[in-house]
Design a protein around this motif. Sequence first.
Motif, PDB file in Angstrom:
ATOM      1  N   UNK A  17       0.841  -1.196   0.000  1.00  0.00           N
ATOM      2  CA  UNK A  17       0.000   0.000   0.000  1.00  0.00           C
ATOM      3  C   UNK A  17       0.878   1.250   0.000  1.00  0.00           C
ATOM      4  N   UNK A  18       1.938   1.240   0.794  1.00  0.00           N
ATOM      5  CA  UNK A  18       2.857   2.374   0.850  1.00  0.00           C
ATOM      6  C   UNK A  18       3.530   2.639  -0.484  1.00  0.00           C
ATOM      7  N   UNK A  19       3.912   1.575  -1.179  1.00  0.00           N
ATOM      8  CA  UNK A  19       4.549   1.729  -2.488  1.00  0.00           C
ATOM      9  C   UNK A  19       3.579   2.365  -3.483  1.00  0.00           C
ATOM     10  N   UNK A  20       2.328   1.937  -3.442  1.00  0.00           N
ATOM     11  CA  UNK A  20       1.321   2.495  -4.347  1.00  0.00           C
ATOM     12  C   UNK A  20       1.054   3.958  -3.991  1.00  0.00           C
ATOM     13  N   UNK A  21       0.962   4.272  -2.693  1.00  0.00           N
ATOM     14  CA  UNK A  21       0.761   5.662  -2.258  1.00  0.00           C
ATOM     15  C   UNK A  21       1.885   6.561  -2.762  1.00  0.00           C
ATOM     16  N   UNK A  22       3.121   6.089  -2.632  1.00  0.00           N
ATOM     17  CA  UNK A  22       4.266   6.894  -3.085  1.00  0.00           C
ATOM     18  C   UNK A  22       4.201   7.123  -4.594  1.00  0.00           C
ATOM     19  N   UNK A  23       3.830   6.084  -5.341  1.00  0.00           N
ATOM     20  CA  UNK A  23       3.745   6.209  -6.800  1.00  0.00           C
ATOM     21  C   UNK A  23       2.675   7.219  -7.195  1.00  0.00           C
ATOM     22  N   UNK A  24       1.512   7.134  -6.560  1.00  0.00           N
ATOM     23  CA  UNK A  24       0.420   8.059  -6.876  1.00  0.00           C
ATOM     24  C   UNK A  24       0.781   9.477  -6.434  1.00  0.00           C
ATOM     25  N   UNK A  25       1.462   9.604  -5.317  1.00  0.00           N
ATOM     26  CA  UNK A  25       1.850  10.910  -4.798  1.00  0.00           C
ATOM     27  C   UNK A  25       2.781  11.680  -5.706  1.00  0.00           C
ATOM     28  N   UNK A  26       3.493  10.983  -6.580  1.00  0.00           N
ATOM     29  CA  UNK A  26       4.426  11.634  -7.498  1.00  0.00           C
ATOM     30  C   UNK A  26       3.751  12.101  -8.785  1.00  0.00           C
ATOM     31  N   UNK A  27       2.475  11.775  -8.947  1.00  0.00           N
ATOM     32  CA  UNK A  27       1.759  12.166 -10.159  1.00  0.00           C
ATOM     33  C   UNK A  27       1.196  13.574 -10.017  1.00  0.00           C
ATOM     34  N   UNK A  28       1.395  14.394 -11.036  1.00  0.00           N
ATOM     35  CA  UNK A  28       0.806  15.730 -11.057  1.00  0.00           C
ATOM     36  C   UNK A  28      -0.639  15.630 -11.512  1.00  0.00           C
ATOM     37  N   UNK A  29      -1.526  16.347 -10.836  1.00  0.00           N
ATOM     38  CA  UNK A  29      -2.922  16.375 -11.248  1.00  0.00           C
ATOM     39  C   UNK A  29      -3.836  15.506 -10.404  1.00  0.00           C
ATOM     40  N   UNK A  30      -3.275  14.757  -9.443  1.00  0.00           N
ATOM     41  CA  UNK A  30      -4.108  13.909  -8.585  1.00  0.00           C
ATOM     42  C   UNK A  30      -4.854  14.791  -7.588  1.00  0.00           C
ATOM     43  N   UNK A  31      -6.177  14.659  -7.552  1.00  0.00           N
ATOM     44  CA  UNK A  31      -6.999  15.410  -6.600  1.00  0.00           C
ATOM     45  C   UNK A  31      -7.263  14.582  -5.351  1.00  0.00           C
ATOM     46  N   UNK A  32      -7.508  13.290  -5.530  1.00  0.00           N
ATOM     47  CA  UNK A  32      -7.737  12.394  -4.394  1.00  0.00           C
ATOM     48  C   UNK A  32      -7.515  10.958  -4.847  1.00  0.00           C
ATOM     49  N   UNK A  33      -7.333  10.080  -3.865  1.00  0.00           N
ATOM     50  CA  UNK A  33      -7.217   8.660  -4.181  1.00  0.00           C
ATOM     51  C   UNK A  33      -7.643   7.835  -2.983  1.00  0.00           C
ATOM     52  N   UNK A  34      -8.022   6.589  -3.264  1.00  0.00           N
ATOM     53  CA  UNK A  34      -8.426   5.658  -2.226  1.00  0.00           C
ATOM     54  C   UNK A  34      -7.799   4.311  -2.540  1.00  0.00           C
ATOM     55  N   UNK A  35      -7.228   3.678  -1.517  1.00  0.00           N
ATOM     56  CA  UNK A  35      -6.599   2.369  -1.685  1.00  0.00           C
ATOM     57  C   UNK A  35      -7.305   1.388  -0.763  1.00  0.00           C
ATOM     58  N   UNK A  36      -7.880   0.344  -1.349  1.00  0.00           N
ATOM     59  CA  UNK A  36      -8.592  -0.680  -0.592  1.00  0.00           C
ATOM     60  C   UNK A  36      -7.834  -1.994  -0.749  1.00  0.00           C
ATOM     61  N   UNK A  37      -7.035  -2.338   0.272  1.00  0.00           N
ATOM     62  CA  UNK A  37      -6.193  -3.538   0.190  1.00  0.00           C
ATOM     63  C   UNK A  37      -7.039  -4.809   0.150  1.00  0.00           C
ATOM     64  N   UNK A  38      -8.150  -4.812   0.861  1.00  0.00           N
ATOM     65  CA  UNK A  38      -9.013  -5.999   0.890  1.00  0.00           C
ATOM     66  C   UNK A  38      -9.573  -6.311  -0.500  1.00  0.00           C
ATOM     67  N   UNK A  39     -10.032  -5.280  -1.192  1.00  0.00           N
ATOM     68  CA  UNK A  39     -10.596  -5.451  -2.533  1.00  0.00           C
ATOM     69  C   UNK A  39      -9.524  -5.425  -3.625  1.00  0.00           C
ATOM     70  N   UNK A  40      -8.271  -5.083  -3.235  1.00  0.00           N
ATOM     71  CA  UNK A  40      -7.179  -4.943  -4.209  1.00  0.00           C
ATOM     72  C   UNK A  40      -7.522  -3.854  -5.241  1.00  0.00           C
ATOM     73  N   UNK A  41      -8.126  -2.782  -4.738  1.00  0.00           N
ATOM     74  CA  UNK A  41      -8.672  -1.741  -5.611  1.00  0.00           C
ATOM     75  C   UNK A  41      -8.054  -0.388  -5.294  1.00  0.00           C
ATOM     76  N   UNK A  42      -7.644   0.322  -6.339  1.00  0.00           N
ATOM     77  CA  UNK A  42      -7.087   1.666  -6.200  1.00  0.00           C
ATOM     78  C   UNK A  42      -7.913   2.601  -7.079  1.00  0.00           C
TER      79      UNK A  42
END
Length: 87
Positions: A17-42
């Motif tokens: 989850x941390x790796x995915x958060x870091x990857x998304x955090x480096x993207x310009x233009x992201x307004x919000x995101x949600x990571x659901x580890x149980x559903x394997x959904x981003x």
Amino acid sequence: MAETTVLKVAMSCQGCVGAVKRAIGKLEGVESYDIDIKEQKVTVVGNLKPEVVLERVSKTGKATSFWSDEPAAAKTDSPPVEAVAVL
């Protein structure tokens, strides 16, 4: 205009989850995101193309695909069938 991208990402622990958060955090233009580890959904909302989000998250080394690319058989709510050996 904001676009929503939904990905299926193979995540097995909080490190994933941390790796995915870091990857998304480096993207310009992201307004919000949600990571659901149980559903394997981003889910990512922002002013960027879905292909860009997919490419960036894929760089984490986690198996990543668009949520809609999931095979139809895997979309059922029934639990997976396990084989049982009868002796």
